[in-house]
Design an enzyme around this catalytic site. Structure first.
Site, PDB file in Angstrom:
ATOM      1  N   ALA A   1       0.821  -1.210   0.000  1.00  0.00           N
ATOM      2  CA  ALA A   1       0.000   0.000   0.000  1.00  0.00           C
ATOM      3  C   ALA A   1       0.854   1.258   0.000  1.00  0.00           C
ATOM      4  O   ALA A   1       0.466   2.276  -0.570  1.00  0.00           O
ATOM      5  CB  ALA A   1      -0.941  -0.010   1.194  1.00  0.00           C
ATOM      6  N   THR A   2       2.023   1.200   0.631  1.00  0.00           N
ATOM      7  CA  THR A   2       2.885   2.387   0.621  1.00  0.00           C
ATOM      8  C   THR A   2       3.251   2.747  -0.810  1.00  0.00           C
ATOM      9  O   THR A   2       3.164   3.905  -1.219  1.00  0.00           O
ATOM     10  CB  THR A   2       4.152   2.138   1.468  1.00  0.00           C
ATOM     11  OG1 THR A   2       3.765   2.042   2.831  1.00  0.00           O
ATOM     12  CG2 THR A   2       5.156   3.263   1.319  1.00  0.00           C
TER      13      THR A   2
ATOM     14  N   CYS B   1       3.141   1.978  12.473  1.00  0.00           N
ATOM     15  CA  CYS B   1       4.158   2.612  11.642  1.00  0.00           C
ATOM     16  C   CYS B   1       4.764   3.831  12.302  1.00  0.00           C
ATOM     17  O   CYS B   1       5.728   4.377  11.815  1.00  0.00           O
ATOM     18  CB  CYS B   1       3.569   3.004  10.289  1.00  0.00           C
ATOM     19  SG  CYS B   1       3.133   1.572   9.322  1.00  0.00           S
TER      20      CYS B   1
ATOM     21  N   HIS C   1      -1.261  -7.732   3.171  1.00  0.00           N
ATOM     22  CA  HIS C   1      -0.958  -8.239   4.518  1.00  0.00           C
ATOM     23  C   HIS C   1      -1.879  -7.699   5.613  1.00  0.00           C
ATOM     24  O   HIS C   1      -1.723  -8.043   6.783  1.00  0.00           O
ATOM     25  CB  HIS C   1       0.517  -8.014   4.878  1.00  0.00           C
ATOM     26  CG  HIS C   1       0.848  -6.625   5.317  1.00  0.00           C
ATOM     27  ND1 HIS C   1       0.937  -6.279   6.643  1.00  0.00           N
ATOM     28  CD2 HIS C   1       1.118  -5.502   4.629  1.00  0.00           C
ATOM     29  CE1 HIS C   1       1.261  -5.001   6.733  1.00  0.00           C
ATOM     30  NE2 HIS C   1       1.375  -4.507   5.521  1.00  0.00           N
TER      31      HIS C   1
ATOM     32  N   GLN D   1      -6.870  -0.614   4.814  1.00  0.00           N
ATOM     33  CA  GLN D   1      -7.481  -1.160   6.024  1.00  0.00           C
ATOM     34  C   GLN D   1      -8.927  -1.584   5.800  1.00  0.00           C
ATOM     35  O   GLN D   1      -9.626  -1.923   6.747  1.00  0.00           O
ATOM     36  CB  GLN D   1      -7.440  -0.108   7.143  1.00  0.00           C
ATOM     37  CG  GLN D   1      -6.051   0.254   7.617  1.00  0.00           C
ATOM     38  CD  GLN D   1      -5.451  -0.797   8.541  1.00  0.00           C
ATOM     39  OE1 GLN D   1      -6.133  -1.720   8.973  1.00  0.00           O
ATOM     40  NE2 GLN D   1      -4.175  -0.668   8.847  1.00  0.00           N
TER      41      GLN D   1
ATOM     42  N   ASN E   1      -6.573   3.631   9.946  1.00  0.00           N
ATOM     43  CA  ASN E   1      -5.824   2.529  10.544  1.00  0.00           C
ATOM     44  C   ASN E   1      -5.806   2.558  12.062  1.00  0.00           C
ATOM     45  O   ASN E   1      -5.699   1.528  12.708  1.00  0.00           O
ATOM     46  CB  ASN E   1      -4.393   2.506   9.999  1.00  0.00           C
ATOM     47  CG  ASN E   1      -3.716   3.856  10.076  1.00  0.00           C
ATOM     48  OD1 ASN E   1      -4.305   4.889   9.756  1.00  0.00           O
ATOM     49  ND2 ASN E   1      -2.485   3.870  10.521  1.00  0.00           N
TER      50      ASN E   1
END
Lengths: 410, 131, 381
Positions: A80-81, A334, A211, A189, A161
């Site tokens: 996703a990043t 994160c 993930h 999410q 998130n």
């Protein structure tokens, strides 16, 4: 294959928003692509490559199906990043000359969105970081008012998130479409938790991660709408994979894993969400017995998996240390390497103290009633112990208003 | 974050938790830190007429290292003179607990708490002397 | 399904030890390496152990390793990241680079930043005289690969780096095809940045790394959670990174066995190829032991590769990474190989699992196919 039953994992895992275990069915699908079918999907000259390519395309269909998109609208990324970076930088750069150089996002977005926008600011773009309401939701009138004649792109996450609130992306998307603003949604999410119907949603770009939905790490996808056709400037160049939008050898086993994870999510989402809602409500009821607790974020517009709650007068990190029997996070995984209180909770207007004492419980596929009951008991006893230690609790009990105390600068 | 065994020991079995009578002329109180920073330490010491610290109690709102730092100093303070207490350096606390660099500020806060408590008892004593 | 896999430069089978190391991180040890609970700490420790393993394999320190999702990403990161702060000067890439080096260089061209090619000679060696001449103009970055993926020719990167450094330019090398085949030492090469990749050495797809001189100022490609010291955001792909680490250990351990074993196979192959009048590209250059890139006059490569595939041999017709492209190999064109000969190019790349018997069978099949195809081809008359 290691077994994943309860007795095999000493602390109870309640951090499904940080990452989920790979579902055993997913892992079993992946392993043959690590061992026997190890071809490079870009190899056109032999069956090793063809087998890999076919698996990649099957997975693309599964991902598309979960979000009701066309498989041709799905571009693989490393997560996703990367999807967020590609969508935001790619669309902003492509449309800057025709639409302008102003971007709107929300102060509670994931760092991958915020920092990609900040990077664009360094390149000469301007940005509005809209504050959400105290319940975490975006006010539509305020969003509309933030649009400028030169706004090129807006990025709003579907599910937050940290606090799990669900934004009304349909309404926000309609505002964007009316104003001719490209609309990106970070749905990392949301998959498997919220129904997503991209054929009917006014969304141009959407980021996904495997993930967070029982798939492997290192794989994600970006939805790039075909009708209307959205263009993005590639951020990674090379062999011209993914129709030139994203080059790089595809990790077949990871793609296969994401496809299987999304297939399972599509099939089991409805029943799973009901079960998880029951567990979350049980957890919430149990924890609300504790004095001076505050739920962060709106409870109605929220995925059933998330409970973010502040335990006043107890410091978050010491609380996490105290509850070693469960794996939870204080703020986003994160950002937890920093000592700063959660920027998401601060954007909701929570005091630093409440932000510091927040815990995010995220429930998932393998959580049981016994896990929840254990967690409630553990939290009750540890919070009592820490409050005995806390000078703030003592002051609160003595009737002192802590917000009026003059604290020495530190 | 990996904590040292000593931090974990003090965190799990904190010594000398509690409060002394703050109105007792022989009790000095130091309260340092701020809730907004995530740490508040309250240290109380009881000093006898010979200037020896007889008792020390603490309460701390903060991370495990902050709790351990304050717990440790209450052990160290007992039996020391006020001046000896005043001389305790944060580096000694950090070393004893093997604090990682990001947690050094916890030991600084503990040193500040001692200094504040000593200043308070000295202020009380001089107030008494001038009466 | 083919019964002999001769395409190890494209991707190579996962080693058993690698899979075993990865499995726990695909299942029970599933933590996010940024989380601070025990799941997260276990993941973090595994990532850091793998970082040591990669560092050991490339002669660098662990804190110089930045994990990425692939070699492609590491190459893009190197070229874009090093050049993004510079507003003038030139970027030099060798004419035989993988597109994930040459294309980002072209993408960041502007009115004041130019991307130029360094020529190679007919043996696939970088033309150092040409490099010298190019370096007379102020240069930001020189990027040249240590081993070419198609011909297997090894470049004198130490010399390239020395020349570039003299002119105050940064140097990057793509060592993806070198690791596991020849000794690779970051410090000995004298470069500022070096790319390595997991799946070329028996590790999984999904992990690569950029080895960095810590004094270099480099901008990230991906922004976000600040992983990899802020240089590469995104949740660490723990299982792939763990696999990469183990693969690095094995690559170092097997280095001389790989060299001896594949050299023997290639000698067998090339003696046979000579009898069939093949043109072997880069033959006079210094090559890694496992790669042979060749062509037959008047035979179209794609047709030959398809026929060989039917006979059970997985080989490549040029670079697998230029998906869908039917253009002749840019490497061969840069070497001055005529276009029709370049179109016939076939690459065989061996691994430790291949046998002499497979090579003998391959030569037999090749001979049959050539006879058949030549009988079909009017040009021969």
């Amino acid at each position: 294959m290691a077994n994943m039953n309860q007795t095999d994992r000493p602390p109870i895992y309640l951090d499904y928003s940080a990452t989920t275990p790979v579902d055993i069915r997913v892992a079993e699908k992946m392993i043959p692509y690590l061992t026997e079918h190890y071809g490079n999907p870009a190899s056109r000259s032999h069956p090793y490559g063809w087998t890999a390519e076919k698996a990649v395309e099957n997975a693309r269909e599964e991902v598309a199906k979960l979000v009701n998109a066309d498989p041709r609208e799905i571009v693989w990324t490393s997560g996703a990043t990367e999807s967020n970076n590609l969508a935001i930088k790619g669309a902003a750069n492509f449309y800057a000359s025709t639409k302008g150089k102003h971007i709107i996002t929300i102060a509670t977005e994931h760092k991958a969105v915020i920092d990609a926008v900040r990077e664009l600011e360094r390149q000469g773009f301007t940005a509005t970081y809209l504050e959400p309401e105290p319940d975490g939701l975006v006010d539509l009138a305020k969003f509309k008012a933030a649009i400028q004649p030169d706004t090129v792109l807006a990025s709003v996450m579907l599910v937050n998130n940290e606090i799990g609130v669900i934004q009304d992306i349909e309404a926000i998307g309609n505002i964007c479409r009316e104003a001719g603003v490209i609309f990106h949604v970070d749905a990392a999410q949301a998959t498997g938790k919220v129904k997503i119907d991209l054929a009917n949603l006014p969304v141009d770009l959407m980021s996904f991660s495997a993930h967070k939905t029982y798939g492997p790490k290192g794989i994600g996808a970006l939805y790039v709408c075909r009708k209307p056709r959205i263009r993005i400037e590639a951020q990674m160049h090379g062999g011209g994979h993914e129709r030139g939008m994203r080059s790089g050898t595809l990790a077949t086993h990871q793609i296969v894993g994401m496809g299987e994870a999304f297939r399972i999510a599509h099939e089991e989402m409805a029943s799973e969400n009901e079960r998880i809602r029951m567990l979350r409500d049980r957890l919430l009821t149990g924890l609300q017995d504790i004095e001076e607790t505050y739920v962060n974020g709106d409870l109605a517009h929220r995925i059933p998996h998330n409970l973010n709650i502040s335990f006043n007068y107890v410091e978050g990190e010491s609380l996490i240390m105290a509850v070693k029997g469960i794996a939870v996070s204080s703020g986003s995984a994160c950002t937890s390497a920093s000592l700063e209180p959660s920027y998401v909770l601060r954007a909701l207007g929570r005091s630093d103290e409440l932000a510091h004492s927040s815990i995010r419980f995220s429930i998932g596929r393998f959580t049981t009633v016994a896990d929840v009951d254990y967690t409630v008991e553990l939290m009750k006893s540890k919070i009592e112990k820490l409050r005995e230690l806390s000078p703030l609790w003592e002051m609160f009990k003595d009737g002192i208003d802590i917000s009026k105390v003059q604290w020495a600068a530190h | 974050m990996a904590y040292s065994d000593k931090v974990l020991d003090h965190y799990e079995n904190p010594r000398n938790v509690g409060s002394l009578d703050k109105n007792d002329p022989n009790v000095g109180t130091g309260m340092v830190g701020a809730p907004a920073c995530g740490d508040v330490m309250k240290l109380m010491i009881k000093v006898n007429d010979n200037g020896i610290i007889e008792d020390a109690k603490f309460k701390t709102y903060g991370c495990g290292s902050a709790i351990a730092s304050s717990s440790l100093v209450t052990e160290w303070l007992k039996g020391k003179t006020v001046d000896e207490a005043y001389a305790i350096k944060n580096s000694a606390i950090a070393e004893e607990l093997a604090l990682p660099p990001v947690k050094i500020h916890c030991s600084v806060l503990a040193e500040d708490a001692i200094k504040a408590a000593v200043a308070d008892i000295k202020a009380k004593q001089s107030a008494r002397a001038t009466v | 399904m083919a019964n002999a896999y001769f395409d190890h430069n494209s991707t190579t089978a996962l080693k058993t030890d690698v899979l075993e190391a990865m499995l726990p991180f695909m299942a029970s040890q599933h933590g996010n390496a940024t989380s601070r609970h025990s799941f997260g700490r276990t993941a973090r420790a595994a990532v850091e152990h793998a970082r040591e393993q990669v560092a050991n394999a490339v002669g660098a320190y662990a804190n110089q390793i930045v994990f990425t999702a692939s070699g492609t990403e590491a190459n893009n990161f190197a070229v874009r990241g090093i050049c993004s702060n510079l507003d003038k000067g030139q970027i030099l890439t060798s004419a035989i680079e993988h597109p994930c080096v040459s294309r980002p260089a072209l993408a960041i061209q502007s009115s004041s930043v130019q991307a130029k090619n360094i020529h190679v000679d007919s043996d696939c060696n970088i033309n150092l005289a040409h490099l010298q001449k190019l370096l007379l103009t102020p240069t930001n970055l020189v990027s040249a690969m240590l081993v070419n993926n198609e011909t297997g020719v090894i470049q004198d990167i130490t010399k390239v780096a020395e020349m570039a450094r003299e002119r105050k330019a940064y140097v990057h090398t793509d060592a993806v095809q070198a690791l596991g085949k020849i000794p690779v030492n970051f410090f000995a090469l004298g470069v500022h940045a070096m790319t390595v990749s997991s799946h070329k050495i028996g590790g999984p797809l999904g992990a690569g790394a950029l080895v960095l001189d810590k004094r270099i100022d480099i901008q990230p490609l991906l922004y976000g959670g600040g992983q990899e010291r802020g240089l590469r955001s995104g949740t660490e792909n723990v299982a792939a990174i763990v696999g990469f680490g183990v693969a690095c250990d094995l690559a170092t351990k097997n280095l001389s066995a790989f060299d001896v074993h594949t050299a023997n196979l290639r000698d067998h192959l090339e003696i046979g190829l000579a009898k069939l009048n093949a043109v072997i590209f880069g033959y006079n250059g210094l090559r890694v032991a496992n790669t042979s890139f060749f062509s037959f006059k008047y035979i179209e490569g794609e047709t030959l590769v398809t026929a060989l595939d039917k006979a059970g041999f997985a080989v490549a017709s040029g670079s697998a990474c230029s998906s869908d492209s039917t253009d002749p190999s840019h490497v061969l064109l840069a070497m001055g190989v005529p276009e029709d000969l370049a179109r016939g190019a076939v690459r065989v790349s061996f691994g430790l699992s291949n046998t002499v018997q497979e090579v003998e069978h391959f030569l037999l099949a090749l001979k049959q196919e050539l006879t058949r195809l030549r009988n079909l081809t009017a040009v021969m008359a």
